[in-house]
Every structure is written in C-alpha cells, then in structure tokens.
Scaffold this motif. Sequence first.
Motif, PDB file in Angstrom:
ATOM      1  N   THR A  10       9.686  12.306   8.825  1.00 59.49           N
ATOM      2  CA  THR A  10       8.647  11.281   8.842  1.00 59.49           C
ATOM      3  C   THR A  10       7.364  11.874   8.282  1.00 59.49           C
ATOM      4  O   THR A  10       7.016  13.017   8.556  1.00 59.49           O
ATOM      5  CB  THR A  10       8.416  10.779  10.276  1.00 59.49           C
ATOM      6  N   MET A  11       6.659  11.086   7.479  1.00 56.17           N
ATOM      7  CA  MET A  11       5.444  11.553   6.836  1.00 56.17           C
ATOM      8  C   MET A  11       4.207  11.043   7.571  1.00 56.17           C
ATOM      9  O   MET A  11       4.132   9.871   7.948  1.00 56.17           O
ATOM     10  CB  MET A  11       5.412  11.082   5.381  1.00 56.17           C
ATOM     11  N   PHE A  63      -6.514   0.260   1.478  1.00 60.70           N
ATOM     12  CA  PHE A  63      -5.857   0.191   0.175  1.00 60.70           C
ATOM     13  C   PHE A  63      -5.120   1.466  -0.225  1.00 60.70           C
ATOM     14  O   PHE A  63      -4.050   1.390  -0.839  1.00 60.70           O
ATOM     15  CB  PHE A  63      -6.886  -0.154  -0.907  1.00 60.70           C
ATOM     16  N   VAL A  64      -5.673   2.635   0.078  1.00 59.68           N
ATOM     17  CA  VAL A  64      -5.139   3.884  -0.462  1.00 59.68           C
ATOM     18  C   VAL A  64      -4.797   4.855   0.676  1.00 59.68           C
ATOM     19  O   VAL A  64      -5.649   5.148   1.518  1.00 59.68           O
ATOM     20  CB  VAL A  64      -6.147   4.559  -1.418  1.00 59.68           C
ATOM     21  N   TRP A  65      -3.553   5.351   0.668  1.00 61.73           N
ATOM     22  CA  TRP A  65      -3.077   6.319   1.656  1.00 61.73           C
ATOM     23  C   TRP A  65      -2.458   7.503   0.923  1.00 61.73           C
ATOM     24  O   TRP A  65      -1.780   7.326  -0.092  1.00 61.73           O
ATOM     25  CB  TRP A  65      -2.035   5.690   2.576  1.00 61.73           C
ATOM     26  N   SER A  66      -2.664   8.697   1.468  1.00 58.15           N
ATOM     27  CA  SER A  66      -2.153   9.914   0.841  1.00 58.15           C
ATOM     28  C   SER A  66      -1.247  10.657   1.815  1.00 58.15           C
ATOM     29  O   SER A  66      -1.611  10.851   2.984  1.00 58.15           O
ATOM     30  CB  SER A  66      -3.312  10.818   0.422  1.00 58.15           C
ATOM     31  N   PRO A  67      -0.055  11.112   1.376  1.00 63.52           N
ATOM     32  CA  PRO A  67       0.813  11.915   2.247  1.00 63.52           C
ATOM     33  C   PRO A  67       0.107  13.198   2.671  1.00 63.52           C
ATOM     34  O   PRO A  67      -0.487  13.882   1.839  1.00 63.52           O
ATOM     35  CB  PRO A  67       2.026  12.211   1.364  1.00 63.52           C
ATOM     36  N   PHE A  84      -3.762   5.047  13.548  1.00 61.41           N
ATOM     37  CA  PHE A  84      -4.642   5.533  14.611  1.00 61.41           C
ATOM     38  C   PHE A  84      -5.791   6.323  13.989  1.00 61.41           C
ATOM     39  O   PHE A  84      -5.731   6.729  12.815  1.00 61.41           O
ATOM     40  CB  PHE A  84      -3.875   6.390  15.619  1.00 61.41           C
ATOM     41  N   SER A  85      -6.833   6.539  14.776  1.00 58.55           N
ATOM     42  CA  SER A  85      -8.005   7.275  14.297  1.00 58.55           C
ATOM     43  C   SER A  85      -8.123   8.614  15.016  1.00 58.55           C
ATOM     44  O   SER A  85      -7.750   8.744  16.184  1.00 58.55           O
ATOM     45  CB  SER A  85      -9.283   6.458  14.519  1.00 58.55           C
ATOM     46  N   PHE A  86      -8.666   9.606  14.299  1.00 58.15           N
ATOM     47  CA  PHE A  86      -8.918  10.926  14.868  1.00 58.15           C
ATOM     48  C   PHE A  86     -10.054  11.565  14.077  1.00 58.15           C
ATOM     49  O   PHE A  86      -9.974  11.683  12.848  1.00 58.15           O
ATOM     50  CB  PHE A  86      -7.660  11.799  14.797  1.00 58.15           C
ATOM     51  N   GLU A  87     -11.122  11.946  14.788  1.00 57.91           N
ATOM     52  CA  GLU A  87     -12.298  12.571  14.175  1.00 57.91           C
ATOM     53  C   GLU A  87     -12.798  11.763  12.984  1.00 57.91           C
ATOM     54  O   GLU A  87     -13.019  12.282  11.889  1.00 57.91           O
ATOM     55  CB  GLU A  87     -11.978  14.016  13.775  1.00 57.91           C
ATOM     56  N   GLU A  88     -12.941  10.462  13.240  1.00 62.05           N
ATOM     57  CA  GLU A  88     -13.515   9.515  12.278  1.00 62.05           C
ATOM     58  C   GLU A  88     -12.663   9.342  11.018  1.00 62.05           C
ATOM     59  O   GLU A  88     -13.153   8.886   9.988  1.00 62.05           O
ATOM     60  CB  GLU A  88     -14.942   9.923  11.901  1.00 62.05           C
ATOM     61  N   LYS A  89     -11.389   9.700  11.097  1.00 59.30           N
ATOM     62  CA  LYS A  89     -10.460   9.454   9.998  1.00 59.30           C
ATOM     63  C   LYS A  89      -9.300   8.606  10.508  1.00 59.30           C
ATOM     64  O   LYS A  89      -8.958   8.649  11.690  1.00 59.30           O
ATOM     65  CB  LYS A  89      -9.919  10.767   9.430  1.00 59.30           C
ATOM     66  N   LEU A  90      -8.703   7.842   9.612  1.00 60.48           N
ATOM     67  CA  LEU A  90      -7.565   7.004   9.958  1.00 60.48           C
ATOM     68  C   LEU A  90      -6.279   7.624   9.424  1.00 60.48           C
ATOM     69  O   LEU A  90      -6.243   8.133   8.288  1.00 60.48           O
ATOM     70  CB  LEU A  90      -7.742   5.598   9.395  1.00 60.48           C
ATOM     71  N   TYR A  91      -5.239   7.558  10.246  1.00 61.07           N
ATOM     72  CA  TYR A  91      -3.935   8.101   9.885  1.00 61.07           C
ATOM     73  C   TYR A  91      -2.857   7.056  10.138  1.00 61.07           C
ATOM     74  O   TYR A  91      -3.059   6.096  10.886  1.00 61.07           O
ATOM     75  CB  TYR A  91      -3.629   9.361  10.701  1.00 61.07           C
ATOM     76  N   MET A  92      -1.693   7.287   9.530  1.00 65.01           N
ATOM     77  CA  MET A  92      -0.556   6.391   9.733  1.00 65.01           C
ATOM     78  C   MET A  92       0.729   7.206   9.790  1.00 65.01           C
ATOM     79  O   MET A  92       0.918   8.122   8.992  1.00 65.01           O
ATOM     80  CB  MET A  92      -0.442   5.361   8.612  1.00 65.01           C
ATOM     81  N   VAL A 136       0.804  -1.225   0.000  1.00 59.23           N
ATOM     82  CA  VAL A 136       0.000   0.000   0.000  1.00 59.23           C
ATOM     83  C   VAL A 136       0.840   1.279   0.000  1.00 59.23           C
ATOM     84  O   VAL A 136       0.408   2.292  -0.553  1.00 59.23           O
ATOM     85  CB  VAL A 136      -0.991   0.029   1.186  1.00 59.23           C
ATOM     86  N   ILE A 137       2.010   1.271   0.637  1.00 60.20           N
ATOM     87  CA  ILE A 137       2.879   2.450   0.620  1.00 60.20           C
ATOM     88  C   ILE A 137       4.313   2.001   0.366  1.00 60.20           C
ATOM     89  O   ILE A 137       4.856   1.181   1.103  1.00 60.20           O
ATOM     90  CB  ILE A 137       2.837   3.237   1.944  1.00 60.20           C
ATOM     91  N   GLU A 138       4.911   2.565  -0.673  1.00 63.20           N
ATOM     92  CA  GLU A 138       6.327   2.317  -0.943  1.00 63.20           C
ATOM     93  C   GLU A 138       6.982   3.629  -1.338  1.00 63.20           C
ATOM     94  O   GLU A 138       6.446   4.389  -2.138  1.00 63.20           O
ATOM     95  CB  GLU A 138       6.515   1.288  -2.049  1.00 63.20           C
ATOM     96  N   GLU A 139       8.136   3.895  -0.742  1.00 62.84           N
ATOM     97  CA  GLU A 139       8.915   5.078  -1.063  1.00 62.84           C
ATOM     98  C   GLU A 139      10.304   4.641  -1.545  1.00 62.84           C
ATOM     99  O   GLU A 139      10.618   3.455  -1.566  1.00 62.84           O
ATOM    100  CB  GLU A 139       9.048   5.986   0.173  1.00 62.84           C
TER     101      GLU A 139
END
Length: 245
Positions: free
Chosen positions: A60-61, A70-74, A43-51, A30-33
């Motif tokens: 660190t991003m 499936f999909v993560w955005s910087p 973790f979750s915050f205000e009904e959104k998921l973050y990494m 799902v994430i490759e740099e």
Amino acid sequence: FEEYINIKSKGHISFFTLDKENNIEGPFKVIEEKYHLSYPMVFSFEEKLYMIPASRNGSTMLYESIKFPFVWSPLKKIDEDKIGTDSTFLEYNNKFWIFTSMPCSINSGDKVLKIYYAKSPTDEWTSFNGKIEIEDIYNSRSAGNFFWKNGSLYRPSQDCSEIYGGATTINKVLSFSDKVYKEKPIYTFKTSLVNSTNKTHTFNFCDSGLVIDASISRKSWQRLFLYRKLIRNSFLFKKLINKTV
C-alpha cells in the motif's frame, strides 16, 4: 472516493466539489494506478494532508497532497502485512493508529480487526499487542473515519454478514489503552434506509454534515456493446451460427 469503472474491472480515486447551494461538479480523477484503488483514507499531520488508499498490489502506498485535492505524490510504501482492507486512521493518546481488517484463518471470506500504531504516519508501524474486544466478527471492517460525539468516540463498520455493503454499524468505543481496545455496536442501518441504493460502504460524520457513499444500479451502453462484441467473436457463438445457417 473510489470511482469504480466496470469495463476496466478496477477503481481509481476521484473527488467531487460541492458548493453552499449543494451544486456538484465532477467527478475529477486524481490518482490512478495499473491496479485497483479504493477506500481513500485522508488525514492531516503537521499541517500536511496524506492519503492511504486500499489497493490490490501486494503493498500500500502512502501519498502526500501537493495541491489539495488535485495533486498527490507517492511518498512511501507500507508492507501488505501491515495494511489490510479499508484501513482507517486515528490520532489518539499521542499516537497514530491504523485500524484495518485481515482475512480470517477460519474463513477467508470473513475479516478480523487488526490495529497498528506509530509515532508518526511516516514511521514504521507496530502491531498492537493488547486485547481487541468486539462483539461480532462482522463488525471488523471499517466504514469511515472515527468521530467524536458528546465526549464519546465512535467507529463506523461494515456489516457484510448477508451481502457486501448490506449494512453499516456505529460502534461506541468503551475502552482504548495500550492493553485493550473495546467497543460496542449501538446502531445498525440497512442499505434499504438509503433511497434508491442497493449497497452502502462508508459513513463519515462531522459538524457540517453527513456523507454516505452508496451503490446504485444503472445501465451502461458501453458495457453492453462490449459484451455483444465479445459474444459475437466467441468460438461458441460462431459455432452456433454455423449450425443455424
């Protein structure tokens, strides 16, 4: 989870799917740099998921989930001096905390526990100026999410005193305020307790189950052929062959 590819000497972030019959599908990347990624802290915050994955890029991003998993955005860069190794997120007492480990000034191989806090995960992080009391420096490096059990808060940590991934310790949080963070190790399990593994890295616990990631040794023919090619093309090998012939 971190999927490490030996032939590339770096890791990326992947996931498995597990159904009720314990059937596994994956891994799915799902994430490759261009640089190494590991220890994906979700973790979750205000009904959104973050990494926030650990990286070797000088910063660190923070990623936001667009379509989980499936999909993560910087979303935002976090300065390297605020994020160390295997950072772990905690929401506690109306604040958001990051527990991370930084190189020790005495021995660069050791890590010391550092704590930062913010009003929200997307705000600037501030260093915790209170006293940090842990019994052993080898318990500094986190090994998974905090969890609650019978009204008490626990923090898993890695014990790398003998070898990286050699053991995992469960620490009970005794006190946590703006002035002090204090914990006590209550149980350590060695890698040998997990069948067919030679290293463990994280311990995550919830009501539905327990997840431990571990390392096993296996042969890679692709890597073997790469080594053979490198050896055959080396100057030393050609010189040795010429002498033998």
